[in-house]
Scaffold this motif. Structure first.
Motif, short mmCIF file in Angstrom:
data_model
loop_
_atom_site.label_atom_id
_atom_site.label_comp_id
_atom_site.label_asym_id
_atom_site.label_seq_id
_atom_site.Cartn_x
_atom_site.Cartn_y
_atom_site.Cartn_z
N THR A 8 17.24 -34.10 94.33
CA THR A 8 15.76 -33.84 94.77
C THR A 8 15.06 -34.52 93.90
OG1 THR A 8 16.12 -31.89 93.26
CG2 THR A 8 16.46 -31.47 95.49
N ILE A 9 13.75 -34.62 94.10
CA ILE A 9 12.71 -35.33 93.31
C ILE A 9 12.74 -34.66 92.02
CG2 ILE A 9 10.23 -35.86 93.21
CD1 ILE A 9 10.07 -36.01 96.45
N ARG A 10 12.36 -33.34 92.21
CA ARG A 10 12.20 -32.60 90.71
C ARG A 10 13.52 -32.61 89.69
NH1 ARG A 10 8.76 -27.48 93.32
NH2 ARG A 10 6.66 -28.40 93.00
N LYS A 11 14.61 -32.71 90.37
CA LYS A 11 15.77 -32.75 89.71
C LYS A 11 16.05 -34.19 88.79
CE LYS A 11 19.84 -31.57 88.20
NZ LYS A 11 20.28 -30.28 87.30
N GLU A 12 15.28 -35.24 89.62
CA GLU A 12 15.68 -36.46 89.14
C GLU A 12 14.21 -37.17 88.15
OE1 GLU A 12 16.74 -39.90 91.74
OE2 GLU A 12 18.18 -38.68 92.47
N PHE A 13 13.03 -36.45 88.60
CA PHE A 13 12.16 -37.03 87.83
C PHE A 13 11.03 -35.95 87.02
CE2 PHE A 13 12.49 -39.58 91.92
CZ PHE A 13 12.91 -40.60 91.15
N ALA A 14 11.22 -34.64 87.34
CA ALA A 14 10.48 -33.70 86.70
C ALA A 14 10.78 -33.72 84.95
CB ALA A 14 10.37 -32.24 87.24
N GLU A 15 9.56 -33.44 84.37
CA GLU A 15 9.57 -33.30 82.93
C GLU A 15 9.69 -31.77 82.61
OE1 GLU A 15 6.89 -36.95 81.21
OE2 GLU A 15 5.82 -35.28 81.84
#
Ligand code: ATP
Ligand code: MG
Length: 181
Positions: A143-150
């Motif tokens: 998912t986007i948040r798994k890969e990119f979120a801080e």
């Protein structure tokens, strides 16, 4: 019985005009059937998305858009803006009583964001799945948040959570003329 009747008429008639009329009747029935079938299984929706300041700062707009497009959703409108304090407060007004509200507003106004309209089958749920859980430590792999979120606040993307909110949020940031399809 009805089909046989039409077939016989088609077979015996020599008139092109008559055949055209009967064919049109079949085409209309076929189209109606297809529309009912399509509408039952597929719901094309629009949802509102924000690529948040933590992601624009790290130059991740393209990487996030790739994930959106790979999921089958279409980006049918998009612009890069710097949210004002008023816009961020109004946009997240539902969280006004939460302890993180002021920090959230500061974060959302800390840099440019990319606001988008996404379209596709069941777009609202589909995008929430691509985004992943609010807290990246709980988000599913890929998912986007798994890969990119801080972190739980700087979690890279926003997506509408209902049909009603999607319509309100899209109208808040886009005119009809800006949504080009
Ligand atoms: P969004 O509305 O941005 O799509 P969401 O629907 O997953 O996210 P919400 O509960 O609506 O989550 O929270 C809105 C935003 O507020 C979150 O995306 C995050 O940026 C921030 N947020 C939520 N919970 C917290 C928290 N406990 N601490 C700090 N910030 C938070
Ligand atoms: Mg939310």
């Amino acid at each position: 019985m009805k089909v046989c009747f039409f077939t016989n008429l088609l077979y015996t008639s020599r008139s092109n005009e008559f055949i055209k009329i009967i064919s049109l009747k079949f085409a209309k029935t076929k189209a109606t059937f297809c529309n009912i079938f399509w509408g039952y299984f597929m719901t094309i929706q629009r949802t509102f998305s924000i690529i948040k300041p933590d992601a624009t700062r790290r130059n991740l707009t393209g990487a996030i858009n790739s994930k959106i497009e790979a999921s089958g959703l279409r980006i049918i409108a998009q612009k890069r803006i710097h949210m004002s304090d008023r816009e961020a407060r109004e946009f997240y007004a539902i969280h006004a009583e939460r302890p993180f509200y002021n920090d959230l507003v500061s974060f959302m106004t800390s840099g440019p964001v990319v606001v988008q309209v996404l379209e596709g089958q069941n777009a609202i749920t589909a995008y929430r799945e691509v985004m992943g859980s609010t807290n990246p430590s709980e988000a599913a792999d890929g998912t986007i948040r798994k890969e990119f979120a801080e972190g739980i606040e700087a979690n890279s993307v926003h997506g509408s959570d209902s049909i009603e909110n999607a319509a309100i949020e899209i109208a808040y940031f886009f005119t009809n003329e800006e949504i080009v399809g």
